[in-house]
Design an enzyme around this catalytic site. Structure first.
Site, PDB file in Angstrom:
ATOM      1  N   SER A 171       0.547   4.330  -2.662  1.00 45.72           N
ATOM      2  CA  SER A 171       0.314   5.731  -2.304  1.00 45.72           C
ATOM      3  C   SER A 171       1.343   6.657  -2.933  1.00 45.72           C
ATOM      4  O   SER A 171       1.019   7.768  -3.363  1.00 45.72           O
ATOM      5  CB  SER A 171       0.300   5.895  -0.783  1.00 45.72           C
ATOM      6  OG  SER A 171       1.598   5.811  -0.218  1.00 45.72           O
ATOM      7  N   LYS A 172       2.610   6.211  -2.997  1.00 50.98           N
ATOM      8  CA  LYS A 172       3.643   7.053  -3.608  1.00 50.98           C
ATOM      9  C   LYS A 172       3.444   7.156  -5.119  1.00 50.98           C
ATOM     10  O   LYS A 172       3.679   8.222  -5.706  1.00 50.98           O
ATOM     11  CB  LYS A 172       5.031   6.508  -3.281  1.00 50.98           C
ATOM     12  CG  LYS A 172       5.410   6.594  -1.816  1.00 50.98           C
ATOM     13  CD  LYS A 172       5.322   8.009  -1.250  1.00 50.98           C
ATOM     14  CE  LYS A 172       6.399   8.927  -1.816  1.00 50.98           C
ATOM     15  NZ  LYS A 172       6.326  10.281  -1.183  1.00 50.98           N
ATOM     16  N   PRO A 198       0.817  -1.224   0.000  1.00 51.27           N
ATOM     17  CA  PRO A 198       0.000   0.000   0.000  1.00 51.27           C
ATOM     18  C   PRO A 198       0.847   1.269   0.000  1.00 51.27           C
ATOM     19  O   PRO A 198       0.457   2.266  -0.605  1.00 51.27           O
ATOM     20  CB  PRO A 198      -0.822  -0.141   1.287  1.00 51.27           C
ATOM     21  CG  PRO A 198      -0.910  -1.616   1.522  1.00 51.27           C
ATOM     22  CD  PRO A 198       0.416  -2.170   1.070  1.00 51.27           C
ATOM     23  N   TYR A 199       1.996   1.232   0.685  1.00 46.07           N
ATOM     24  CA  TYR A 199       2.890   2.395   0.664  1.00 46.07           C
ATOM     25  C   TYR A 199       3.297   2.724  -0.769  1.00 46.07           C
ATOM     26  O   TYR A 199       3.219   3.884  -1.203  1.00 46.07           O
ATOM     27  CB  TYR A 199       4.129   2.122   1.509  1.00 46.07           C
ATOM     28  CG  TYR A 199       5.236   3.142   1.291  1.00 46.07           C
ATOM     29  CD1 TYR A 199       5.107   4.440   1.758  1.00 46.07           C
ATOM     30  CD2 TYR A 199       6.399   2.801   0.606  1.00 46.07           C
ATOM     31  CE1 TYR A 199       6.109   5.381   1.550  1.00 46.07           C
ATOM     32  CE2 TYR A 199       7.403   3.736   0.394  1.00 46.07           C
ATOM     33  CZ  TYR A 199       7.250   5.012   0.863  1.00 46.07           C
ATOM     34  OH  TYR A 199       8.246   5.951   0.650  1.00 46.07           O
ATOM     35  N   GLY A 200       3.746   1.711  -1.521  1.00 52.73           N
ATOM     36  CA  GLY A 200       4.145   1.934  -2.902  1.00 52.73           C
ATOM     37  C   GLY A 200       3.003   2.470  -3.752  1.00 52.73           C
ATOM     38  O   GLY A 200       3.209   3.341  -4.612  1.00 52.73           O
TER      39      GLY A 200
END
Length: 341
Positions: free
Chosen positions: A157-158, A153-155
Site C-alpha cells: 500500500s505504501k 500488504p502494508y508495504g
C-alpha cells in the site's frame, strides 16, 4: 531552513495528530510557518491525539481540521498552500494481512484524493511519507534505485501511494513536484504504542512483559523522530521535480542490542517472552543515506542510545493514566514496523 522564507508560508500536514505528524507540526511552527493540521482523530476525544498536540493547540500559527481525507473539502483546506506534507496513513505490517481494505482506502485512495486537490489548487510541492517496507528483504543497505519488493500488504500500500505521487509529478505539464521519503523505523517520544522501542522501554519502567517476535537477531535501522522531522522539512524546499529519498538513523541494530540499551538507560530489567516471528517481518533493514546527504543535506544527529534515553525520560514524566496508553494489551502489539505516523 531560512526563517525569512518560512515566515507566514501556509502549509498542510495530514496525519497531524500522529506520532511523526505532531513532531513535524511543532518543527514547522518553530520555523514560522502557518500550519493547517488535518486528522480524523480529535484531541477533544482521542487521548493520544490530545497528548501529541498539547504543545500546539492554541498556537496562533496553527489551525485544526478534524476530517477524514476521503470526504474532507481538500480544495478549501489547500487554498494558497505552498507545501503539503502527506503523513496520514494506516500503519503497521501485522494487521495489514487481515484488514487490507482499510489500507487501500487510507493509503492509496486517500493519497490520490490529496494529490488531485494539490493539482487543482496548484500546490507546488508535496512531501510523501513512504516506508522502508517497500524494499522487502534486502541483504545490504537499501538504495533508492534498487527493486522494490514489499513482502506485506502494508508495504504494497505504501509503494502504491508512492508511485501515485511520482506519476502525478511526472505527468506532462504538471506543476506539482514530489519528494517521497522512505522512513526507516521511527522512534522517540510519542511513538505509536504498539511499536517495539516504546514497548521495550515501557516494559522496563512498568515491569510489564515485552513480547519479542523471533530470536532477537532481527535488525532495524532505527531513526529518531527529530531527525525525521528535519529531513521532512528539508524535503519541502529541495529543487527537484520528483525524487525518492531514504531517511534512516545511520546504523542497523539488533533487537537484542536494543533491549540491552533499554536496560542501560532505564536501570531496570526488561521482562521478556519470545514467540515466533510474524509474516511480513523482514530479517533486517538498513538505509543507504548517500542521496539523503547529497539532496537534503541530511545527517542524523541522534544516535540510538541518546534517543532511547530521551524516549525513556519522556515516558517517565507521563502520569500513570497517560503511561498506560503506551503499554497496550499483548493482542494489540505490532512489533518493528518500518514506519509510524
Amino acid at each position: 531552513m531560512d526563517n525569512v522564507v518560512a515566515r507566514g508560508t501556509k502549509v498542510v500536514v495530514t496525519g497531524a495528530a500522529g506520532f511523526i505528524g505532531s513532531h513535524l507540526v511543532e518543527a514547522l511552527l518553530d520555523q514560522g510557518y502557518t500550519v493547517i493540521g488535518i486528522d480524523r482523530r480529535s484531541p477533544r476525544t482521542d487521548p493520544i491525539a490530545r497528548l501529541n498536540l498539547q504543545e500546539v493547540v492554541g498556537h496562533p500559527g496553527f489551525s485544526w481540521a478534524e476530517a477524514d481525507l476521503m470526504d474532507a473539502d481538500l480544495d478549501s483546506l489547500m487554498e494558497d498552500v505552498r507545501y503539503v506534507f502527506h503523513l496520514a496513513a494506516v500503519p503497521g505490517v501485522r494487521s495489514s494481512w487481515t484488514g487490507f481494505p482499510r489500507y487501500v482506502t487510507a493509503n492509496i485512495l486517500a493519497t490520490e484524493r490529496v494529490l488531485a486537490a494539490c493539482v487543482r489548487q496548484e500546490v507546488p510541492r508535496l512531501v510523501y511519507a513512504s516506508s522502508s517496507s517497500v524494499y522487502g528483504v534486502s541483504g545490504s543497505p537499501s538504495r533508492e534505485n534498487e527493486p522494490t519488493l514489499p513482502i506485506s500488504p502494508y508495504g504494497v500500500s505504501k509503494l502504491a501511494g508512492e508511485q501515485l505521487c511520482l506519476a502525478h509529478a511526472k505527468r506532462p505539464g504538471s506543476r506539482l513536484s514530489v519528494v517521497a521519503l522512505r522512513y526507516f523505523t521511527v522512534y522517540g517520544p510519542r511513538q505509536r504504542p504498539d511499536m517495539a522501542i516504546g514497548r521495550v522501554l515501557a516494559a522496563a519502567l512498568t515491569g510489564e512483559q515485552y513480547t519479542l517476535f523471533g530470536d532477537g537477531t532481527q535488525r532495524r535501522e532505527f531513526t529518531y523522530v527529530g531527525d525525521v522531522a528535519d529531513a521532512t522539512l528539508a524535503a519541502a524546499t529541495v529543487d527537484v521535480p520528483a525524487a525518492v529519498v531514504n531517511v534512516g538513523g545511520g546504523s542497523s541494530v539488533s533487537m537484542i542490542d536494543v533491549i540491552g540499551m533499554a536496560r542501560q538507560v532505564t536501570g531496570q530489567p526488561v521482562p521478556l517472552a519470545a514467540i515466533p516471528a510474524l509474516a511480513g517481518d523482514v530479517p533486517a533493514t538498513a538505509a543507504d543515506l548517500t542521496l539523503a546527504r547529497a539532496l537534503l543535506g541530511y545527517r542524523p544527529d541522534t544516535d540510538l542510545h541518546t534517543g532511547l534515553a530521551r524516549h525513556a525520560e519522556w515516558l517517565r514524566r507521563l502520569p500513570p493514566d497517560q503511561l498506560s496508553l503506551y503499554t497496550p494489551p499483548r493482542v494489540a502489539i505490532e512489533e518493528v514496523s518500518a514506519c509510524s505516523s
